[in-house]
Write a protein that holds these residues in place. Structure first.
Motif, short mmCIF file in Angstrom:
data_model
loop_
_atom_site.label_atom_id
_atom_site.label_comp_id
_atom_site.label_asym_id
_atom_site.label_seq_id
_atom_site.Cartn_x
_atom_site.Cartn_y
_atom_site.Cartn_z
N ASN A 1 -14.05 -20.34 -52.84
CA ASN A 1 -14.63 -19.10 -53.37
C ASN A 1 -16.07 -19.40 -53.75
O ASN A 1 -16.38 -20.49 -54.24
CB ASN A 1 -13.88 -18.61 -54.60
CG ASN A 1 -12.48 -18.11 -54.28
OD1 ASN A 1 -11.53 -18.88 -54.34
ND2 ASN A 1 -12.35 -16.84 -53.95
N THR A 2 -16.95 -18.43 -53.52
CA THR A 2 -18.38 -18.63 -53.80
C THR A 2 -18.91 -17.45 -54.61
O THR A 2 -18.61 -16.29 -54.31
CB THR A 2 -19.18 -18.77 -52.50
OG1 THR A 2 -18.64 -19.84 -51.72
CG2 THR A 2 -20.65 -19.06 -52.80
N TRP A 3 -19.72 -17.80 -55.60
CA TRP A 3 -20.40 -16.78 -56.41
C TRP A 3 -21.88 -17.15 -56.51
O TRP A 3 -22.22 -18.35 -56.58
CB TRP A 3 -19.82 -16.72 -57.82
CG TRP A 3 -18.38 -16.34 -57.90
CD1 TRP A 3 -17.85 -15.09 -58.05
CD2 TRP A 3 -17.25 -17.23 -57.88
NE1 TRP A 3 -16.47 -15.14 -58.11
CE2 TRP A 3 -16.08 -16.44 -58.00
CE3 TRP A 3 -17.12 -18.62 -57.75
CZ2 TRP A 3 -14.80 -17.00 -58.01
CZ3 TRP A 3 -15.84 -19.16 -57.76
CH2 TRP A 3 -14.70 -18.36 -57.88
N VAL A 4 -22.74 -16.18 -56.50
CA VAL A 4 -24.18 -16.39 -56.66
C VAL A 4 -24.66 -15.49 -57.79
O VAL A 4 -24.40 -14.28 -57.79
CB VAL A 4 -24.95 -16.09 -55.35
CG1 VAL A 4 -26.45 -16.24 -55.58
CG2 VAL A 4 -24.48 -17.01 -54.23
N LEU A 5 -25.37 -16.07 -58.75
CA LEU A 5 -25.87 -15.31 -59.88
C LEU A 5 -27.14 -15.96 -60.40
O LEU A 5 -27.47 -17.09 -60.05
CB LEU A 5 -24.84 -15.23 -61.00
CG LEU A 5 -24.48 -16.54 -61.73
CD1 LEU A 5 -23.92 -16.21 -63.11
CD2 LEU A 5 -23.44 -17.34 -60.94
N ALA A 6 -27.86 -15.21 -61.23
CA ALA A 6 -29.09 -15.71 -61.84
C ALA A 6 -28.83 -16.04 -63.30
O ALA A 6 -28.29 -15.22 -64.05
CB ALA A 6 -30.21 -14.68 -61.72
N LEU A 7 -29.19 -17.27 -63.70
CA LEU A 7 -29.06 -17.70 -65.09
C LEU A 7 -30.38 -18.29 -65.53
O LEU A 7 -30.90 -19.21 -64.89
CB LEU A 7 -27.94 -18.73 -65.24
CG LEU A 7 -26.49 -18.23 -65.07
CD1 LEU A 7 -25.52 -19.40 -65.19
CD2 LEU A 7 -26.17 -17.16 -66.09
N ASP A 8 -30.92 -17.77 -66.61
CA ASP A 8 -32.19 -18.26 -67.16
C ASP A 8 -33.29 -18.26 -66.11
O ASP A 8 -34.13 -19.17 -66.05
CB ASP A 8 -32.01 -19.68 -67.73
CG ASP A 8 -30.95 -19.73 -68.83
OD1 ASP A 8 -30.85 -18.74 -69.57
OD2 ASP A 8 -30.24 -20.75 -68.92
N GLY A 9 -33.28 -17.25 -65.25
CA GLY A 9 -34.32 -17.13 -64.24
C GLY A 9 -34.12 -17.98 -63.01
O GLY A 9 -34.97 -17.98 -62.11
N ASN A 10 -33.00 -18.70 -62.92
CA ASN A 10 -32.73 -19.55 -61.77
C ASN A 10 -31.50 -19.06 -61.03
O ASN A 10 -30.52 -18.60 -61.65
CB ASN A 10 -32.50 -21.01 -62.21
CG ASN A 10 -33.72 -21.59 -62.90
OD1 ASN A 10 -34.84 -21.43 -62.42
ND2 ASN A 10 -33.51 -22.27 -64.02
N CYS B 1 -28.09 -19.50 -59.18
CA CYS B 1 -26.99 -20.47 -59.23
C CYS B 1 -25.96 -20.11 -58.17
O CYS B 1 -25.53 -18.96 -58.08
CB CYS B 1 -26.33 -20.48 -60.60
SG CYS B 1 -27.41 -21.04 -61.94
N ARG B 2 -25.59 -21.08 -57.37
CA ARG B 2 -24.54 -20.91 -56.37
C ARG B 2 -23.35 -21.74 -56.81
O ARG B 2 -23.42 -22.98 -56.84
CB ARG B 2 -25.03 -21.35 -54.99
CG ARG B 2 -23.99 -21.26 -53.87
CD ARG B 2 -24.62 -21.68 -52.54
NE ARG B 2 -23.66 -21.66 -51.45
CZ ARG B 2 -22.92 -22.71 -51.07
NH1 ARG B 2 -23.02 -23.86 -51.73
NH2 ARG B 2 -22.08 -22.60 -50.05
#
Length: 224
Positions: free
Chosen positions: A143-152, A154-155
């Motif tokens: 399973n794969t998720w992509v999100l932004a944390l603290d402006g970066n 994350c995959r």
């Protein structure tokens, strides 16, 4: 003007200094008396590039580039911009090149096949399967998720068979626990609390459903 020539060299006839200066410029001779160095010829970078693939693995999306000289047989393989295979002269223009990709050293093979005349076909295999088949199988085991944390960006990737969790190419330290309706696997990214929750779907075909929760917010899964 003649007085200036006489001061330079009384033996030179009038106008000779000007003629000599013109000859020096045309011949390219500098003040040191040596001809200037010619600039190096421009390098023909990636001129024989014939194929590019992107392979999504747990530790990241890797870019594979392949150069093939159809006259010399030259073969060059780059992974993420780094040259890992170079063969300048190959008698056989068809064949295969094998190397590894990713932290897990997945076996990758580029097949070179003649189609017709001087046309060639290039296919990539990962762990003995065509890239398409490999990615289809992988979609069932990860399973794969992509999100932004603290402006970066994350995959995050979950390997369902081992429950290993990767974030931007790094294997995360995790802690698992059983809960009332399934299991939870906890880890942290910076100051953010993350959890992958596994619950039964109640349906045989769907199996177990994995959900990523970051700071108490559910993150939508992406398909690669």
């Amino acid at each position: 003007m003649r007085r200036a020539l006489a001061q330079t060299d009384p033996l030179l006839p009038p106008g000779a200094a000007a003629i000599l200066g013109a000859e020096t410029r045309r011949s390219g001779i500098g003040e040191s008396g040596q001809p200037p160095r010619e600039p190096p010829p421009p390098q023909d970078t990636m001129a024989d590039l014939v194929a590019v693939w992107e392979v999504a693995l747990s530790d990241g999306v890797h870019k594979i580039e392949f150069e093939h000289g159809t006259t010399s047989g030259k073969r060059v393989v780059y992974v993420d911009g780094k040259e890992i295979v170079r063969k300048e002269w190959m008698f056989k223009l068809v064949g295969k090149e094998t190397f590894t990709v990713g932290e897990a050293n997945n076996k990758a093979t580029i097949n070179i096949d003649a189609v017709s005349g001087f046309a060639y076909e290039y296919t990539l295999e990962i762990n003995g399967k065509s890239l398409k088949k490999y990615m289809e199988n992988r979609s069932k085991t990860t399973n794969t998720w992509v999100l932004a944390l603290d402006g970066n960006d994350c995959r995050i990737v979950l390997e369902k068979d081992t429950m290993d969790i990767w974030c931007n190419g790094k294997k995360m330290e995790t802690a698992g626990e059983f809960v009332e309706d399934g299991t939870e696997t906890h880890f942290s990214i910076g100051n953010h609390d993350c959890c992958i929750k596994a619950v039964s779907s109640g349906k045989r075909r769907e199996g177990i459903i994995h959900t990523l929760i970051v700071d108490n917010t559910e993150i939508a899964e992406v398909l690669e």
